[in-house]
Design a protein around this motif. Structure first.
Motif, PDB file in Angstrom:
ATOM      1  N   LEU A 150     -18.679  13.443  -3.246  1.00 56.15           N
ATOM      2  CA  LEU A 150     -19.687  14.603  -3.481  1.00 56.15           C
ATOM      3  C   LEU A 150     -19.332  15.606  -2.404  1.00 56.15           C
ATOM      4  N   GLU A 151     -18.857  15.301  -1.374  1.00 54.93           N
ATOM      5  CA  GLU A 151     -18.715  16.362  -0.403  1.00 54.93           C
ATOM      6  C   GLU A 151     -17.592  17.323  -0.593  1.00 54.93           C
ATOM      7  N   LYS A 152     -16.528  16.505  -1.233  1.00 59.81           N
ATOM      8  CA  LYS A 152     -15.306  17.104  -1.716  1.00 59.81           C
ATOM      9  C   LYS A 152     -15.761  18.092  -2.941  1.00 59.81           C
ATOM     10  N   VAL A 153     -16.286  17.579  -3.696  1.00 60.13           N
ATOM     11  CA  VAL A 153     -16.805  18.459  -4.997  1.00 60.13           C
ATOM     12  C   VAL A 153     -17.490  19.746  -4.559  1.00 60.13           C
ATOM     13  N   THR A 154     -18.720  19.284  -3.666  1.00 59.00           N
ATOM     14  CA  THR A 154     -19.513  20.300  -3.181  1.00 59.00           C
ATOM     15  C   THR A 154     -18.478  21.512  -2.648  1.00 59.00           C
ATOM     16  N   LYS A 155     -17.466  21.321  -1.752  1.00 64.81           N
ATOM     17  CA  LYS A 155     -16.734  22.160  -1.174  1.00 64.81           C
ATOM     18  C   LYS A 155     -16.031  22.900  -2.304  1.00 64.81           C
ATOM     19  N   ASP A 156     -15.446  22.323  -3.054  1.00 67.69           N
ATOM     20  CA  ASP A 156     -14.514  22.709  -4.343  1.00 67.69           C
ATOM     21  C   ASP A 156     -15.384  23.709  -5.125  1.00 67.69           C
ATOM     22  N   MET A 157     -16.842  23.278  -5.314  1.00 68.21           N
ATOM     23  CA  MET A 157     -17.463  24.256  -6.132  1.00 68.21           C
ATOM     24  C   MET A 157     -17.820  25.600  -5.308  1.00 68.21           C
ATOM     25  N   GLN A 158     -17.969  25.450  -4.222  1.00 72.48           N
ATOM     26  CA  GLN A 158     -18.136  26.354  -3.298  1.00 72.48           C
ATOM     27  C   GLN A 158     -17.092  27.404  -3.395  1.00 72.48           C
ATOM     28  N   LYS A 159     -15.733  26.941  -3.701  1.00 78.19           N
ATOM     29  CA  LYS A 159     -14.551  27.904  -3.618  1.00 78.19           C
ATOM     30  C   LYS A 159     -14.539  28.428  -5.056  1.00 78.19           C
ATOM     31  N   LYS A 201     -14.969  26.349  -8.071  1.00 76.91           N
ATOM     32  CA  LYS A 201     -14.497  25.410  -9.250  1.00 76.91           C
ATOM     33  C   LYS A 201     -15.758  25.042  -9.911  1.00 76.91           C
ATOM     34  N   LYS A 202     -16.274  26.009 -10.918  1.00 79.21           N
ATOM     35  CA  LYS A 202     -17.570  25.620 -11.813  1.00 79.21           C
ATOM     36  C   LYS A 202     -17.415  24.508 -12.515  1.00 79.21           C
ATOM     37  N   GLU A 203     -16.320  24.008 -13.066  1.00 77.30           N
ATOM     38  CA  GLU A 203     -16.393  23.167 -14.031  1.00 77.30           C
ATOM     39  C   GLU A 203     -16.486  21.881 -13.496  1.00 77.30           C
ATOM     40  N   LEU A 204     -16.658  21.661 -11.918  1.00 79.49           N
ATOM     41  CA  LEU A 204     -16.957  20.379 -11.292  1.00 79.49           C
ATOM     42  C   LEU A 204     -18.468  20.212 -11.441  1.00 79.49           C
ATOM     43  N   HIS A 205     -19.428  21.150 -12.042  1.00 79.81           N
ATOM     44  CA  HIS A 205     -20.869  20.742 -12.168  1.00 79.81           C
ATOM     45  C   HIS A 205     -21.246  19.572 -12.548  1.00 79.81           C
ATOM     46  N   GLN A 206     -20.485  19.107 -13.698  1.00 83.97           N
ATOM     47  CA  GLN A 206     -20.931  18.172 -14.461  1.00 83.97           C
ATOM     48  C   GLN A 206     -20.659  16.708 -13.579  1.00 83.97           C
ATOM     49  N   GLU A 207     -19.400  16.517 -13.122  1.00 82.03           N
ATOM     50  CA  GLU A 207     -19.070  15.472 -12.300  1.00 82.03           C
ATOM     51  C   GLU A 207     -20.013  15.493 -10.914  1.00 82.03           C
ATOM     52  N   PHE A 208     -20.595  16.729 -10.382  1.00 86.99           N
ATOM     53  CA  PHE A 208     -21.572  16.848  -9.127  1.00 86.99           C
ATOM     54  C   PHE A 208     -22.764  16.127  -9.747  1.00 86.99           C
ATOM     55  N   ASP A 209     -23.353  16.466 -10.917  1.00 87.74           N
ATOM     56  CA  ASP A 209     -24.615  15.917 -11.681  1.00 87.74           C
ATOM     57  C   ASP A 209     -24.495  14.626 -11.605  1.00 87.74           C
ATOM     58  N   ILE A 210     -23.307  13.869 -12.249  1.00 88.91           N
ATOM     59  CA  ILE A 210     -23.335  12.554 -12.335  1.00 88.91           C
ATOM     60  C   ILE A 210     -23.331  11.828 -11.178  1.00 88.91           C
ATOM     61  N   LEU A 211     -22.543  12.144 -10.292  1.00 86.60           N
ATOM     62  CA  LEU A 211     -22.264  11.540  -8.928  1.00 86.60           C
ATOM     63  C   LEU A 211     -23.635  11.619  -8.185  1.00 86.60           C
ATOM     64  N   GLN A 212     -24.438  12.677  -8.296  1.00 86.30           N
ATOM     65  CA  GLN A 212     -25.806  12.692  -7.616  1.00 86.30           C
ATOM     66  C   GLN A 212     -26.767  11.748  -8.283  1.00 86.30           C
ATOM     67  N   ASP A 213     -26.537  11.584  -9.623  1.00 85.43           N
ATOM     68  CA  ASP A 213     -27.346  10.378 -10.029  1.00 85.43           C
ATOM     69  C   ASP A 213     -27.066   9.174  -9.673  1.00 85.43           C
ATOM     70  N   ALA A 214     -25.692   8.937  -9.446  1.00 84.73           N
ATOM     71  CA  ALA A 214     -25.111   7.773  -9.139  1.00 84.73           C
ATOM     72  C   ALA A 214     -25.581   7.354  -7.757  1.00 84.73           C
ATOM     73  N   ALA A 215     -25.612   8.282  -6.894  1.00 83.47           N
ATOM     74  CA  ALA A 215     -26.025   8.266  -5.674  1.00 83.47           C
ATOM     75  C   ALA A 215     -27.474   7.862  -5.348  1.00 83.47           C
ATOM     76  N   LYS A 216     -28.446   8.548  -6.066  1.00 82.74           N
ATOM     77  CA  LYS A 216     -29.950   8.086  -6.095  1.00 82.74           C
ATOM     78  C   LYS A 216     -29.774   6.689  -6.412  1.00 82.74           C
ATOM     79  N   PHE A 217     -29.153   6.153  -7.681  1.00 83.69           N
ATOM     80  CA  PHE A 217     -29.134   4.784  -8.220  1.00 83.69           C
ATOM     81  C   PHE A 217     -28.892   4.012  -6.974  1.00 83.69           C
ATOM     82  N   LEU A 218     -27.868   4.130  -6.414  1.00 83.72           N
ATOM     83  CA  LEU A 218     -27.304   3.345  -5.130  1.00 83.72           C
ATOM     84  C   LEU A 218     -28.189   3.288  -4.165  1.00 83.72           C
ATOM     85  N   ASP A 219     -28.693   4.514  -3.662  1.00 81.66           N
ATOM     86  CA  ASP A 219     -29.661   4.499  -2.677  1.00 81.66           C
ATOM     87  C   ASP A 219     -30.884   3.725  -2.873  1.00 81.66           C
TER      88      ASP A 219
END
Ligand code: GTP
Ligand code: MG
Length: 357
Positions: free
Chosen positions: A136-145, A147-165
């Motif tokens: 997530l950290e890496k994807v966030t950085k790349d999106m700031q640079k 890379k808009k296409e990473l949005h979907q992965e970002f959302d999924i990873l955030q969902d997964a993080a919530k789950f695991l949390d």
């Protein structure tokens, strides 16, 4: 099929490994960080029948590879946690065999299977969460640079993080289409898992079943899980014996079947695997295949050329072949079918692939 044995330090992983592999073909490694590997040939009566019929030069059963992480990894002391180095070895596995101690141990005290099971599950969840957060950290950085296409992965990873949390394994996430996108991470808490309770010889099967029921209740809604138990110490002895001696030993213990074959069968079901056969003169061979796969996929399992140049599959069910007694009789009885690339392969199909090179 690659199965990795996981469990708390001292839970009996190596004993289970010996029980499941007979201690054969173990690659002894120097040091304590390298896993031990054991390869088991899957016994299949149908393969034996085909081999007796074709008398080929080579007979190849399905192979199951067990991995036992040898000794302690440094982080994992008896009674302690497993450690990340240990867990990293398990990421490439198709499924996990989760060894849970149900025998009294001098160093570890009385058995508490449910507590130990939870401890290991939590550790896998935390380990997965660490990976998600790093990504997530890496994807966030790349999106700031930009890379808009990473949005979907970002959302999924955030969902997964919530789950695991929340302490939930990603297995519960796997119904969702997004789960496909997470496959590449090889998350431990999304792998099929066989919980294998290692039961002390002084305990009765009823004790074992009661303890298993407690774990079953705890995981009741998790898919991709199976439960079983064994007397690992005893089974490790049995696994070393000749089949005749093993059978005698088993009947003395009032056990029907050694754990080795039963665990493989369960693992196949867990991974939704079936077996098909190719049978001819040079080689008679059994192949594992995910249930519901097409003839084209099966062809690709045998050889990529067969998939590329696929023309058709000539299929006879093993039961029909056995009943007919010969390929010619099976043909005469109309039991040999011509199937196209979309045909869904059934367990026990004997297949001859026709293909162009
Ligand atoms: N009574 C009894 N003792 C067992 C059984 N299985 C393992 N043990 C004992 O428990 C201890 C640890 O067994 P291992 O198989 O080495 O456990 P492990 O999980 O591989 O241990 P590490 O690799 O050190 O984490 C040994 O002293 C075994 O003899 C069992 O089924 N019954
Ligand atoms: Mg060990």
């Amino acid at each position: 099929m690659k199965l990795g044995i996981i469990g708390l330090p001292g839970s009996g992983k190596t004993t289970v490994f010996r029980a499941l592999t007979g201690g054969i073909e173990i690659e002894e490694r120097r040091g304590h960080h390298e896993p031990g590997l054991g390869v088991v040939k899957v016994v299949d009566r149908r393969l034996d029948f085909l081999a007796a019929y074709h008398k080929p030069k080579k007979v190849t059963p399905v192979h199951v590879q067990y991995t036992d992480i040898q000794g302690l990894t440094g982080e994992g002391l008896p009674g302690g946690s497993i450690g990340d180095k240990f867990l990293a070895h398990l990421r490439p596995m198709d499924a996990l065999v989760h060894c849970v101690r149900f025998f009294e141990s001098g160093a570890l005290g009385p058995a508490e299977p449910l507590r130990d099971f939870k401890a290991v599950q939590d550790e896998m969840i935390l380990s997965d969460l660490a990976i998600v957060e790093k990504r997530l950290e890496k994807v966030t950085k790349d999106m700031q640079k930009g890379k808009k296409e990473l949005h979907q992965e970002f959302d999924i990873l955030q969902d997964a993080a919530k789950f695991l949390d929340l302490g939930k394994p990603l297995r519960l996430f796997s119904g969702k289409a997004e789960a496909e996108k997470l496959k590449g991470f090889s998350f431990l808490s999304s792998k099929p898992e066989l919980i294998l309770m290692n039961v002390g010889e002084t305990l009765k099967p009823d004790d074992a079943r009661r303890a298993l029921d407690e774990i079953a209740a705890y995981i009741f809604n998790q898919p991709l899980m199976a439960l079983d138990w064994l007397y690992a110490d005893t089974e490790a002895e049995i696994a070393r014996l000749s089949p005749e001696d093993a059978n005698e030993f088993l009947s003395e213990m009032s056990l029907e079947q050694g754990a080795k074959d039963r665990i493989i069968k369960t693992s196949f079901q867990l991974l939704r695997l079936i077996v098909f056969f190719t049978a001819g003169d040079p080689e008679v061979r059994a192949w594992p295949l995910v249930k519901g796969s097409t003839a084209l996929k099966a062809a690709g399992t045998v050889h990529s050329d067969m998939e590329k140049g696929f023309i058709r599959a000539e299929v006879v069910a093993f039961a029909d072949f056995e009943e007919a007694g010969s390929l010619a009789s099976a043909h005469k009885a109309g039991k040999v079918r011509l199937e196209g690339k979309d045909y869904q392969v059934e367990d026990g199909d004997i297949i001859l692939f026709r293909f162009n090179v």
